[in-house]
Write an enzyme that holds these catalytic residues in place. Sequence first.
Site, short mmCIF file in Angstrom:
data_model
loop_
_atom_site.label_atom_id
_atom_site.label_comp_id
_atom_site.label_asym_id
_atom_site.label_seq_id
_atom_site.Cartn_x
_atom_site.Cartn_y
_atom_site.Cartn_z
N HIS A 48 3.95 113.90 -11.52
CA HIS A 48 3.66 115.02 -10.63
C HIS A 48 4.34 116.27 -11.18
CE1 HIS A 48 7.45 113.28 -8.91
NE2 HIS A 48 7.81 114.52 -9.11
C1 T46 Z 1 11.02 114.00 -9.18
C2 T46 Z 1 11.37 112.76 -9.91
C3 T46 Z 1 12.34 113.00 -11.04
C4 T46 Z 1 12.26 110.87 0.05
O1 T46 Z 1 12.05 110.50 1.21
N1 T46 Z 1 13.22 111.81 -0.20
C5 T46 Z 1 13.48 112.26 -1.45
O2 T46 Z 1 14.37 113.12 -1.62
C6 T46 Z 1 12.73 111.71 -2.55
C7 T46 Z 1 12.99 112.20 -3.97
C8 T46 Z 1 11.79 110.76 -2.28
N2 T46 Z 1 11.57 110.34 -1.00
C9 T46 Z 1 10.58 109.28 -0.76
C10 T46 Z 1 9.13 109.67 -1.01
C11 T46 Z 1 8.51 108.38 -1.46
O3 T46 Z 1 8.08 107.64 -0.33
O4 T46 Z 1 10.85 108.21 -1.68
C12 T46 Z 1 9.66 107.62 -2.12
C13 T46 Z 1 9.58 107.61 -3.64
O5 T46 Z 1 9.43 108.97 -4.10
P1 T46 Z 1 8.54 109.36 -5.39
O6 T46 Z 1 7.40 108.41 -5.51
O7 T46 Z 1 8.23 110.82 -5.32
O8 T46 Z 1 9.59 109.06 -6.57
P2 T46 Z 1 9.46 109.40 -8.13
O9 T46 Z 1 10.50 108.61 -8.82
O10 T46 Z 1 8.07 109.26 -8.61
O11 T46 Z 1 9.83 110.98 -8.23
C14 T46 Z 1 11.13 111.41 -7.90
C15 T46 Z 1 11.07 112.69 -7.04
O12 T46 Z 1 10.24 112.46 -5.90
C16 T46 Z 1 10.53 113.87 -7.80
O13 T46 Z 1 10.81 115.06 -7.06
O14 T46 Z 1 10.98 115.07 -9.77
O15 T46 Z 1 11.88 111.69 -9.08
#
Ligand code: T46
Length: 130
Positions: A48
């Site tokens: 993303h």
């Molecule tokens: C990024 C990369 C480096 C939350 O509720 N609060 C938070 O602060 C974050 C980061 C995530 N979440 C929830 C949202 C999703 O249900 O945790 C779950 C996993 O998040 P996501 O699929 O977005 O995780 P990554 O590892 O793909 O991405 C993350 C960050 O979201 C993003 O901002 O830059 O790490």
Amino acid sequence: MHKLINFQIFGDERGSLISLESFKNIPFEIKRSYYIFQTSPNVSRGMHAHKNLKQVLIALSGNCEIIIDDGKNKDKISLNCPSQGLYIEGLVWREMQNFSSDCVLLVLADDYYNEEDYIRDYNKFKNLIN
Ligand code: T46
């Protein structure tokens, strides 16, 4: 835009210590921190872009790779040392991959979690930068 930041290590015979401070060695006010760990083998995360978020990523233990795609060029950065952080700002697509089983990836962010700030569709990202 992205760049590596080297943190000063305060070390002595007892071990090592690194301090992270807003507007000192972290180029923004830290409003949120989260960490990624126990990542399943061979998965990619991220995939993303963010509209406004600034972040610093630090592999506190183990290692992983971050791919930064600005729509024209892709850069692959290995994070494998707790004294180095990857600063990311602006409209760039990011992917994280090849996590070692012991990887703990700490992320410092300049804003609270907001799903509205995410661009999760690569074509939409490409349209925005062109
Ligand atoms: C990024 C990369 C480096 C939350 O509720 N609060 C938070 O602060 C974050 C980061 C995530 N979440 C929830 C949202 C999703 O249900 O945790 C779950 C996993 O998040 P996501 O699929 O977005 O995780 P990554 O590892 O793909 O991405 C993350 C960050 O979201 C993003 O901002 O830059 O790490």
